[in-house]
Design an enzyme around this catalytic site. Structure first.
Site, PDB file in Angstrom:
ATOM      1  N   TYR A   1      -4.677   4.706   7.855  1.00 13.35           N
ATOM      2  CA  TYR A   1      -6.035   4.130   7.966  1.00 13.35           C
ATOM      3  C   TYR A   1      -6.702   4.524   9.271  1.00 13.35           C
ATOM      4  O   TYR A   1      -6.722   5.698   9.634  1.00 13.35           O
ATOM      5  CB  TYR A   1      -6.003   2.597   7.825  1.00 13.35           C
ATOM      6  CG  TYR A   1      -5.107   2.079   6.743  1.00 13.35           C
ATOM      7  CD1 TYR A   1      -5.206   2.542   5.441  1.00 13.35           C
ATOM      8  CD2 TYR A   1      -4.138   1.120   7.011  1.00 13.35           C
ATOM      9  CE1 TYR A   1      -4.379   2.044   4.439  1.00 13.35           C
ATOM     10  CE2 TYR A   1      -3.315   0.621   6.030  1.00 13.35           C
ATOM     11  CZ  TYR A   1      -3.444   1.089   4.749  1.00 13.35           C
ATOM     12  OH  TYR A   1      -2.620   0.604   3.782  1.00 13.35           O
TER      13      TYR A   1
ATOM     14  N   TYR B   1      -3.497  -3.012 -10.052  1.00 10.57           N
ATOM     15  CA  TYR B   1      -3.418  -2.785  -8.600  1.00 10.57           C
ATOM     16  C   TYR B   1      -2.451  -3.783  -7.955  1.00 10.57           C
ATOM     17  O   TYR B   1      -1.588  -3.409  -7.147  1.00 10.57           O
ATOM     18  CB  TYR B   1      -4.829  -2.914  -7.990  1.00 10.57           C
ATOM     19  CG  TYR B   1      -4.806  -2.903  -6.483  1.00 10.57           C
ATOM     20  CD1 TYR B   1      -4.722  -1.699  -5.785  1.00 10.57           C
ATOM     21  CD2 TYR B   1      -4.845  -4.095  -5.755  1.00 10.57           C
ATOM     22  CE1 TYR B   1      -4.670  -1.690  -4.403  1.00 10.57           C
ATOM     23  CE2 TYR B   1      -4.794  -4.083  -4.378  1.00 10.57           C
ATOM     24  CZ  TYR B   1      -4.707  -2.889  -3.704  1.00 10.57           C
ATOM     25  OH  TYR B   1      -4.640  -2.877  -2.333  1.00 10.57           O
TER      26      TYR B   1
ATOM     27  N   LYS C   1       0.158   3.446  -2.923  1.00 13.53           N
ATOM     28  CA  LYS C   1      -1.116   4.163  -3.129  1.00 13.53           C
ATOM     29  C   LYS C   1      -0.964   5.684  -3.287  1.00 13.53           C
ATOM     30  O   LYS C   1      -1.597   6.273  -4.163  1.00 13.53           O
ATOM     31  CB  LYS C   1      -2.109   3.810  -2.015  1.00 13.53           C
ATOM     32  CG  LYS C   1      -2.603   2.353  -2.112  1.00 13.53           C
ATOM     33  CD  LYS C   1      -3.558   1.972  -0.995  1.00 13.53           C
ATOM     34  CE  LYS C   1      -4.295   0.679  -1.269  1.00 13.53           C
ATOM     35  NZ  LYS C   1      -3.888  -0.495  -0.579  1.00 13.53           N
TER      36      LYS C   1
ATOM     37  N   SER D   1       0.806  -1.239   0.000  1.00 18.09           N
ATOM     38  CA  SER D   1       0.000   0.000   0.000  1.00 18.09           C
ATOM     39  C   SER D   1       0.827   1.271   0.000  1.00 18.09           C
ATOM     40  O   SER D   1       0.256   2.355  -0.129  1.00 18.09           O
ATOM     41  CB  SER D   1      -0.936   0.010   1.207  1.00 18.09           C
ATOM     42  OG  SER D   1      -1.964  -0.912   1.005  1.00 18.09           O
TER      43      SER D   1
ATOM     44  N   VAL E   1       1.463  -3.621   4.021  1.00 22.30           N
ATOM     45  CA  VAL E   1       1.452  -4.872   4.779  1.00 22.30           C
ATOM     46  C   VAL E   1       2.729  -5.705   4.630  1.00 22.30           C
ATOM     47  O   VAL E   1       2.864  -6.743   5.278  1.00 22.30           O
ATOM     48  CB  VAL E   1       0.242  -5.785   4.469  1.00 22.30           C
ATOM     49  CG1 VAL E   1      -1.026  -5.281   5.101  1.00 22.30           C
ATOM     50  CG2 VAL E   1       0.067  -6.015   2.988  1.00 22.30           C
TER      51      VAL E   1
HETATM   52  N1  GLN Z   1      -1.871  -5.701  -1.570  1.00 19.85           N
HETATM   53  C1  GLN Z   1      -2.458  -5.438  -0.283  1.00 19.85           C
HETATM   54  C2  GLN Z   1      -3.973  -5.599  -0.331  1.00 19.85           C
HETATM   55  O1  GLN Z   1      -4.573  -5.268  -1.302  1.00 19.85           O
HETATM   56  C3  GLN Z   1      -2.107  -4.068   0.181  1.00 19.85           C
HETATM   57  C4  GLN Z   1      -2.660  -3.745   1.542  1.00 19.85           C
HETATM   58  C5  GLN Z   1      -1.728  -2.946   2.400  1.00 19.85           C
HETATM   59  O2  GLN Z   1      -0.525  -2.881   2.178  1.00 19.85           O
HETATM   60  N2  GLN Z   1      -2.272  -2.398   3.468  1.00 19.85           N
HETATM   61  O3  GLN Z   1      -4.576  -6.041   0.594  1.00 19.85           O
END
Ligand code: GLN
Length: 324
Positions: free
Chosen positions: A258, A206, A84, A81, A276
């Protein structure tokens, strides 16, 4: 006779610390964090559990591009993420604010990153830092240029890092094989006509951005690029416009962590984005990019040691934007 120059240029580091002092502090922090063994590896992307949970690395990059690294900084991990903010930026660069914000709002959710509830209620992703908003951004980029979107996205990340970045296919395949929740989000986005029919194209883009491999140095340089208003400090290249870098930083401040963005603002006080894979990048506008990586996560999906490291540096260096 030329004017005498000062013998030592002023330090780019907070409080006028020397590079050697900052390096020693980063090394000490990694050593201090190593015994911390709390947190869990993410179970829902099988390949992400196959990593060295004990790894720990830190990096800082000054606004003039000096980079300092500590710990296991040669290990690579996936961007997840942390992609993003930059994918949102590319959507702004290509399509403009108006078109982008027909597909995504700018409000924090107070929900987990992969939540579906606010989408169900309001029919528009709340912000581009969560999965629903990021999938909407990928769909937008894919729709605008189905054949060129991936090369353009990877190109931007390579410019941000200052080196060619590549995906690890195993991570992308592993995530795709288990991306039931993201698929549900995409179908709900389709139902509310936020995105079009090419669900697979959007999800592939994505998942690809999440599987780009980086090192902690890359994160610090990417963060420093935002700190410099879109100019990559080591190559001197403008990657993003200053206006869009500002938009990204605003949303990282309110939404980047978040449902713990409020506590992060309170305790750390600088825009940040986690992934993550255990990475976190953080920005002190005008001054610094910071990055931490250690794979074990808290319940919100943020690296436990990474948060501890950035919290300690922000407090010791007085980095909070809210300090008067
Ligand atoms: N690829 C992960 C997902 O879509 C990314 C989520 C994250 O890093 N918080 O769940």
């Amino acid at each position: 006779m030329p004017d005498p120059q000062p013998a030592v240029a002023s330090s780019p580091w907070p409080g006028g610390r020397s590079s050697a002092q900052v390096q020693a502090q980063l090394d000490a922090l990694v050593a201090q964090l190593r015994p911390e063994r709390g947190g869990e590896l993410p179970g829902y992307i099988p390949e992400l559990a196959n990593v060295d949970g004990d790894a720990c690395a830190l990096a800082v990059c000054s606004a003039d591009g000096e980079l300092l690294l500590a710990g296991d900084h040669a290990q690579a991990f996936s961007l997840q993420s942390m992609s993003k903010p930059f994918v949102y930026a590319q959507a702004l660069e290509l399509l403009g604010r108006e078109a982008v914000h027909r597909k995504v709002d700018v409000e924090p959710t107070g929900e987990a990153f992969n939540s579906i509830v606010e989408l169900e209620e309001d029919h528009l992703p709340y912000n581009p830092m969560i999965n629903s908003g990021a999938i909407a951004m990928s769909a937008l980029l894919h729709h605008a240029d189905p054949d060129g979107a991936w090369a353009r996205l990877r190109g931007m990340f390579s410019q941000l890092a200052g080196r060619a970045l590549h995906i690890r296919g195993g991570i992308a395949r592993s995530e795709l094989s288990a991306s039931h929740r993201n698929r549900a989000i995409a179908w709900l986005l389709r139902h509310f006509e936020v995105i079009g029919d090419d669900i697979d194209g959007a999800l592939l883009l994505y998942t690809g951005q999440c599987a780009l491999m980086v090192e902690v140095a890359d994160l610090a340089v990417m963060a420093a690029t935002l700190a410099r208003g879109g100019v990559q400090p080591r190559t001197g290249e403008r990657v993003l416009s200053a206006a869009h870098a500002r938009d990204v930083l605003a949303l990282m401040t309110t939404c980047g962590m978040y449902d713990s963005s409020g506590r992060w603002a309170y305790e750390v006080g600088i825009p940040a984005k986690s992934g993550v894979s255990g990475g976190i990048l953080a920005v002190v506008p005008g001054r610094l990019g910071l990055a931490a990586w250690s794979p074990r996560l808290d319940a919100h999906g943020h690296s436990l040691r990474g948060q501890a490291a950035l919290r300690a540096l922000a407090q010791d260096w007085g980095l909070s934007l809210f300090t008067v």
